[in-house]
Design an enzyme around this catalytic site. Structure first.
Site, PDB file in Angstrom:
ATOM      1  N   LYS A   1      -2.644  11.251   2.238  1.00 31.44           N
ATOM      2  CA  LYS A   1      -2.146  10.271   2.972  1.00 31.44           C
ATOM      3  C   LYS A   1      -2.873  10.281   4.188  1.00 31.44           C
ATOM      4  CE  LYS A   1       1.873   8.946   0.582  1.00 31.44           C
ATOM      5  NZ  LYS A   1       2.780   8.776   1.020  1.00 31.44           N
TER       6      LYS A   1
ATOM      7  N   ASN B   1       1.211  16.341   6.399  1.00 31.77           N
ATOM      8  CA  ASN B   1       1.195  15.888   5.820  1.00 31.77           C
ATOM      9  C   ASN B   1       2.093  16.164   4.112  1.00 31.77           C
ATOM     10  OD1 ASN B   1       3.045  13.143   5.069  1.00 31.77           O
ATOM     11  ND2 ASN B   1       1.316  12.621   3.225  1.00 31.77           N
TER      12      ASN B   1
ATOM     13  N   TYR C   1      17.019   8.337  12.853  1.00 31.28           N
ATOM     14  CA  TYR C   1      18.621   8.378  13.618  1.00 31.28           C
ATOM     15  C   TYR C   1      19.914   8.721  13.245  1.00 31.28           C
ATOM     16  CZ  TYR C   1      18.021   3.621  12.621  1.00 31.28           C
ATOM     17  OH  TYR C   1      17.611   1.696  11.395  1.00 31.28           O
TER      18      TYR C   1
ATOM     19  N   SER D   1      19.851  -3.994  13.566  1.00 30.95           N
ATOM     20  CA  SER D   1      19.222  -5.017  14.277  1.00 30.95           C
ATOM     21  C   SER D   1      20.188  -6.268  13.955  1.00 30.95           C
ATOM     22  CB  SER D   1      17.932  -5.121  12.795  1.00 30.95           C
ATOM     23  OG  SER D   1      17.245  -4.577  13.439  1.00 30.95           O
TER      24      SER D   1
ATOM     25  N   LYS E   1       6.284  -4.424   4.692  1.00 37.08           N
ATOM     26  CA  LYS E   1       5.734  -4.416   6.509  1.00 37.08           C
ATOM     27  C   LYS E   1       4.338  -4.456   6.064  1.00 37.08           C
ATOM     28  CE  LYS E   1       8.939  -1.469   9.438  1.00 37.08           C
ATOM     29  NZ  LYS E   1       8.444  -0.594   9.936  1.00 37.08           N
TER      30      LYS E   1
ATOM     31  N   GLY F   1       4.246   5.059   5.710  1.00 39.10           N
ATOM     32  CA  GLY F   1       4.256   3.524   6.546  1.00 39.10           C
ATOM     33  C   GLY F   1       4.825   4.246   7.703  1.00 39.10           C
TER      34      GLY F   1
ATOM     35  N   ASP G   1       6.528  -2.314  16.401  1.00 39.01           N
ATOM     36  CA  ASP G   1       7.016  -0.580  16.032  1.00 39.01           C
ATOM     37  C   ASP G   1       6.210  -0.124  17.601  1.00 39.01           C
ATOM     38  OD1 ASP G   1       8.636  -0.972  14.713  1.00 39.01           O
ATOM     39  OD2 ASP G   1       7.014  -1.057  12.835  1.00 39.01           O
TER      40      ASP G   1
ATOM     41  N   ILE H   1      12.058   9.769  13.983  1.00 41.83           N
ATOM     42  CA  ILE H   1      12.741   8.714  13.908  1.00 41.83           C
ATOM     43  C   ILE H   1      14.083   8.558  12.822  1.00 41.83           C
ATOM     44  CG2 ILE H   1       9.861   8.075  15.182  1.00 41.83           C
ATOM     45  CD1 ILE H   1      10.066   7.126  11.706  1.00 41.83           C
TER      46      ILE H   1
HETATM   47  P1  ATR Z   1       8.461   5.442   5.302  1.00 41.62           P
HETATM   48  O1  ATR Z   1       8.187   3.869   5.746  1.00 41.62           O
HETATM   49  O2  ATR Z   1       9.766   5.280   6.256  1.00 41.62           O
HETATM   50  O3  ATR Z   1       7.424   5.980   6.180  1.00 41.62           O
HETATM   51  P2  ATR Z   1       6.681   6.369   3.104  1.00 41.62           P
HETATM   52  O4  ATR Z   1       6.150   5.792   3.413  1.00 41.62           O
HETATM   53  O5  ATR Z   1       7.746   6.496   1.933  1.00 41.62           O
HETATM   54  O6  ATR Z   1       8.482   5.291   4.076  1.00 41.62           O
HETATM   55  O7  ATR Z   1       6.486   7.699   4.243  1.00 41.62           O
HETATM   56  C1  ATR Z   1       7.679   8.745   3.900  1.00 41.62           C
HETATM   57  C2  ATR Z   1       6.829   9.832   4.373  1.00 41.62           C
HETATM   58  O8  ATR Z   1       8.271  10.906   4.274  1.00 41.62           O
HETATM   59  C3  ATR Z   1       6.099  10.792   3.875  1.00 41.62           C
HETATM   60  O9  ATR Z   1       5.224  11.100   4.820  1.00 41.62           O
HETATM   61  C4  ATR Z   1       6.348  11.468   2.690  1.00 41.62           C
HETATM   62  O10 ATR Z   1       5.243  12.490   3.142  1.00 41.62           O
HETATM   63  P3  ATR Z   1       4.044  12.048   1.244  1.00 41.62           P
HETATM   64  O11 ATR Z   1       3.163  11.483   1.944  1.00 41.62           O
HETATM   65  O12 ATR Z   1       3.840  13.554   0.643  1.00 41.62           O
HETATM   66  O13 ATR Z   1       5.482  11.524   0.624  1.00 41.62           O
HETATM   67  C5  ATR Z   1       7.584  12.015   3.751  1.00 41.62           C
HETATM   68  N1  ATR Z   1       8.443  12.740   2.762  1.00 41.62           N
HETATM   69  C6  ATR Z   1       9.440  12.498   2.202  1.00 41.62           C
HETATM   70  N2  ATR Z   1      10.297  13.387   1.687  1.00 41.62           N
HETATM   71  C7  ATR Z   1       9.633  14.191   2.063  1.00 41.62           C
HETATM   72  C8  ATR Z   1       9.748  15.685   2.059  1.00 41.62           C
HETATM   73  N3  ATR Z   1      11.106  16.633   1.137  1.00 41.62           N
HETATM   74  N4  ATR Z   1       8.674  17.148   2.393  1.00 41.62           N
HETATM   75  C9  ATR Z   1       8.007  16.448   3.563  1.00 41.62           C
HETATM   76  N5  ATR Z   1       7.533  15.606   3.445  1.00 41.62           N
HETATM   77  C10 ATR Z   1       8.452  13.961   2.963  1.00 41.62           C
END
Ligand code: ATR
Length: 277
Positions: A155, A150, A212, A17, A66, A129, A102, A210
């Site tokens: 969630k 998910n 990058y 940013s 956020k 998030g 976003d 999302i």
């Molecule tokens: P962000 O704000 O970047 O979305 P977050 O709120 O911590 O960060 O969410 C991360 C996402 O990646 C969630 O959907 C998470 O799944 P969980 O809700 O089960 O934690 C997903 N995620 C992270 N590591 C993962 C993995 N190894 N396999 C599958 N999903 C994963």
């Protein structure tokens, strides 16, 4: 006198940013600078007081603030409230209003890449998030059907309740099909991993990630054999473009901002190449 803008988050050192907004300020001859502020969760309230005390004109908010920042602001825009997250603060003489750009970033990433969302079936991977703004955008774009898969099913269920999408268990992802697939998890960030197999991706016409870093994630590189792909910098760019408009009321130089962030990510990719192996 220079106006001060910035981003608060943790971590924040690799944020693109500052590069994106400073290039725009410079090009337009606006006397302003944009910095990155590392703010720990326990210091968030003090940081918001600091915005007022220092008269920082506008802020970007990133992980993990956020949601938690919302309670410290004077007003939250209706859409940001619906999404449940604020990524932008506008400071009008000490009155702090929170917005979410976003979701606009997601929608613009599609329209600028000439992808129609209306009446499409969209599969979203992840319910964290970042997923909330994606879900909101896809709904606003008029998709006919939205499925959210998910790892932690509850969630996805929460998103189902709040946004009226269809929550799906993680183990059914292998059978997913539709028009558009969007990857919102952190899987693939600085690693050569994809949350879905190639066979699943072969059932879609459009794929967006999302993540990058790297720019072409494993997810996108598998998908591009079958689908048009949109990388994660597009969403980042257009959420930033909208922030710039909110802060200054001026149309920013989008192309220059785009070039600046793509160039920076290329540099970052070289640095992380070793980690990725
Ligand atoms: P962000 O704000 O970047 O979305 P977050 O709120 O911590 O960060 O969410 C991360 C996402 O990646 C969630 O959907 C998470 O799944 P969980 O809700 O089960 O934690 C997903 N995620 C992270 N590591 C993962 C993995 N190894 N396999 C599958 N999903 C994963």
């Amino acid at each position: 006198m220079y106006d001060v803008y910035g981003i608060i988050g943790n971590p924040v050192s690799h944020s693109l940013s500052p590069i994106m907004h400073n290039v725009a300020f410079k090009e337009l001859g606006i006397k302003a600078v944009y910095g990155a502020f590392l703010v720990k969760e326990e210091n968030l309230k003090k940081a918001v007081e600091g915005i007022r005390a220092l008269n920082i004109k506008g802020l970007s908010i990133t992980i993990p603030h956020k949601e938690s920042i919302m309670k410290f602001l004077d007003e939250i825009d209706r859409v940001a409230l619906e999404i449940g997250a604020v990524n932008t603060i506008v400071n009008e003489n000490g009155y702090l209003k929170g917005y979410n750009t976003d979701w606009i970033g997601v929608l613009k990433a599609f329209t600028k890449n000439e992808v129609e969302i209306k009446d499409k079936k969209v599969v979203i991977i992840g319910a964290g998030g970042a997923s909330k703004a994606v879900v909101y955008a896809i709904k606003a774009g008029g998709a006919k059907e939205i499925e959210v898969y998910n790892r932690t099913f509850e969630k996805a269920k929460t998103l189902e309740k709040n946004f009226g999408i269809m929550a799906k268990p993680w183990n059914e992802l292998k059978n997913a099909s539709g028009d558009i697939i969007i990857q919102t998890t952190s899987v693939g960030l600085k690693s050569w991993k994809s949350p879905v197999e190639e066979e699943v991706l072969s059932r879609f016409k459009i794929a967006m990630d999302i993540v990058y870093i790297p720019l072409k994630t494993k997810f996108l590189s598998l998908a591009e054999k079958y689908a048009k792909v949109i990388d994660g910098l597009q969403m980042l760019l257009y959420q930033g473009v909208e922030q710039f408009r909110l802060w200054t009321g001026i149309e920013p130089p989008v192309k220059l901002m785009e070039e600046a962030i793509y160039k920076e990510v290329k540099k970052m990719e070289k640095e992380i190449k070793k980690e990725m192996k």
